[in-house]
Design a protein around this motif. Structure first.
Motif, PDB file in Angstrom:
ATOM      1  N   MET A   1       0.803  -1.063  -0.049  1.00  0.00           N
ATOM      2  CA  MET A   1      -0.086  -0.195  -0.171  1.00  0.00           C
ATOM      3  C   MET A   1       0.810   1.309   0.318  1.00  0.00           C
ATOM      4  SD  MET A   1      -2.892  -0.778  -0.147  1.00  0.00           S
ATOM      5  CE  MET A   1      -4.289  -0.586   0.996  1.00  0.00           C
ATOM      6  N   GLU A   2       0.943   2.457  -0.781  1.00  0.00           N
ATOM      7  CA  GLU A   2       1.486   3.401  -0.238  1.00  0.00           C
ATOM      8  C   GLU A   2       0.070   4.868  -0.320  1.00  0.00           C
ATOM      9  OE1 GLU A   2       3.655   3.607  -4.166  1.00  0.00           O
ATOM     10  OE2 GLU A   2       1.605   3.934  -5.050  1.00  0.00           O
ATOM     11  N   SER A   4      -1.329   7.791  -2.353  1.00  0.00           N
ATOM     12  CA  SER A   4      -1.651   8.287  -3.558  1.00  0.00           C
ATOM     13  C   SER A   4      -1.987  10.418  -3.543  1.00  0.00           C
ATOM     14  CB  SER A   4      -2.514   8.086  -4.994  1.00  0.00           C
ATOM     15  OG  SER A   4      -3.122   8.979  -5.495  1.00  0.00           O
ATOM     16  N   CYS A  39       4.406  10.180  -5.674  1.00  0.00           N
ATOM     17  CA  CYS A  39       3.699   9.675  -4.578  1.00  0.00           C
ATOM     18  C   CYS A  39       5.239   8.667  -3.336  1.00  0.00           C
ATOM     19  CB  CYS A  39       3.164   7.987  -5.040  1.00  0.00           C
ATOM     20  SG  CYS A  39       1.821   8.321  -5.840  1.00  0.00           S
ATOM     21  N   GLU A  63      -5.227   9.903  -0.545  1.00  0.00           N
ATOM     22  CA  GLU A  63      -5.525   8.593   0.067  1.00  0.00           C
ATOM     23  C   GLU A  63      -4.874   6.900  -0.639  1.00  0.00           C
ATOM     24  OE1 GLU A  63      -7.962   6.901  -3.303  1.00  0.00           O
ATOM     25  OE2 GLU A  63      -6.898   8.327  -4.878  1.00  0.00           O
ATOM     26  N   ARG A  64      -5.435   6.348  -0.200  1.00  0.00           N
ATOM     27  CA  ARG A  64      -4.681   4.715   0.009  1.00  0.00           C
ATOM     28  C   ARG A  64      -4.356   4.460  -1.031  1.00  0.00           C
ATOM     29  NH1 ARG A  64      -4.290   1.083   5.702  1.00  0.00           N
ATOM     30  NH2 ARG A  64      -4.646  -0.554   4.135  1.00  0.00           N
ATOM     31  N   VAL A  65      -3.807   3.412  -1.360  1.00  0.00           N
ATOM     32  CA  VAL A  65      -3.776   2.708  -2.463  1.00  0.00           C
ATOM     33  C   VAL A  65      -2.641   1.881  -2.933  1.00  0.00           C
ATOM     34  CG1 VAL A  65      -5.171   4.576  -3.718  1.00  0.00           C
ATOM     35  CG2 VAL A  65      -2.583   4.065  -4.109  1.00  0.00           C
ATOM     36  N   ASP A  66      -2.880   0.654  -3.771  1.00  0.00           N
ATOM     37  CA  ASP A  66      -2.545  -0.797  -3.828  1.00  0.00           C
ATOM     38  C   ASP A  66      -1.212  -0.010  -4.178  1.00  0.00           C
ATOM     39  OD1 ASP A  66      -4.159  -2.523  -2.235  1.00  0.00           O
ATOM     40  OD2 ASP A  66      -5.369  -2.227  -4.128  1.00  0.00           O
ATOM     41  N   LYS A  67       0.119  -0.346  -3.863  1.00  0.00           N
ATOM     42  CA  LYS A  67       1.245  -0.717  -4.993  1.00  0.00           C
ATOM     43  C   LYS A  67       0.739  -0.457  -6.559  1.00  0.00           C
ATOM     44  CE  LYS A  67       4.480   0.262  -1.418  1.00  0.00           C
ATOM     45  NZ  LYS A  67       6.310  -0.232  -1.978  1.00  0.00           N
ATOM     46  N   LYS A  68       1.213  -0.072  -7.434  1.00  0.00           N
ATOM     47  CA  LYS A  68       1.532  -0.130  -8.707  1.00  0.00           C
ATOM     48  C   LYS A  68       2.499  -1.648  -9.241  1.00  0.00           C
ATOM     49  CE  LYS A  68      -0.964   3.982  -9.708  1.00  0.00           C
ATOM     50  NZ  LYS A  68      -0.714   5.165 -10.660  1.00  0.00           N
TER      51      LYS A  68
END
Length: 68
Positions: A1-2, A4, A39, A63-68
């Motif tokens: 998670m990271e 954005s 990011c 917001e917190r998002v899944d790493k790409k």
């Protein structure tokens, strides 16, 4: 998670504010703005200053998002 900051960039576009203007409004360094563009992590102090300058909440700019 990271984290954005796409919400922040969209807000700036909607309000017709340039990154340089945000830097001046919030007294945040250019390095911090660049880190957010990649990011990367920034301090909560930076986030607070941006929120105060834009009169918004932290969830409005990140917001917190899944790493790409």
């Amino acid at each position: 998670m990271e984290f954005s900051y796409n919400r922040l960039w969209k807000m700036l576009i909607d309000r017709e504010i340039k990154k340089m203007d945000l830097q001046k409004m919030s007294d945040v360094s250019g390095a911090s703005i660049t880190k957010m563009g990649c990011c990367e992590n920034v301090t909560t102090d930076v986030l607070l200053r941006i929120c105060e300058a834009l009169d918004c909440q932290v969830e409005d700019i990140m917001e917190r998002v899944d790493k790409k």
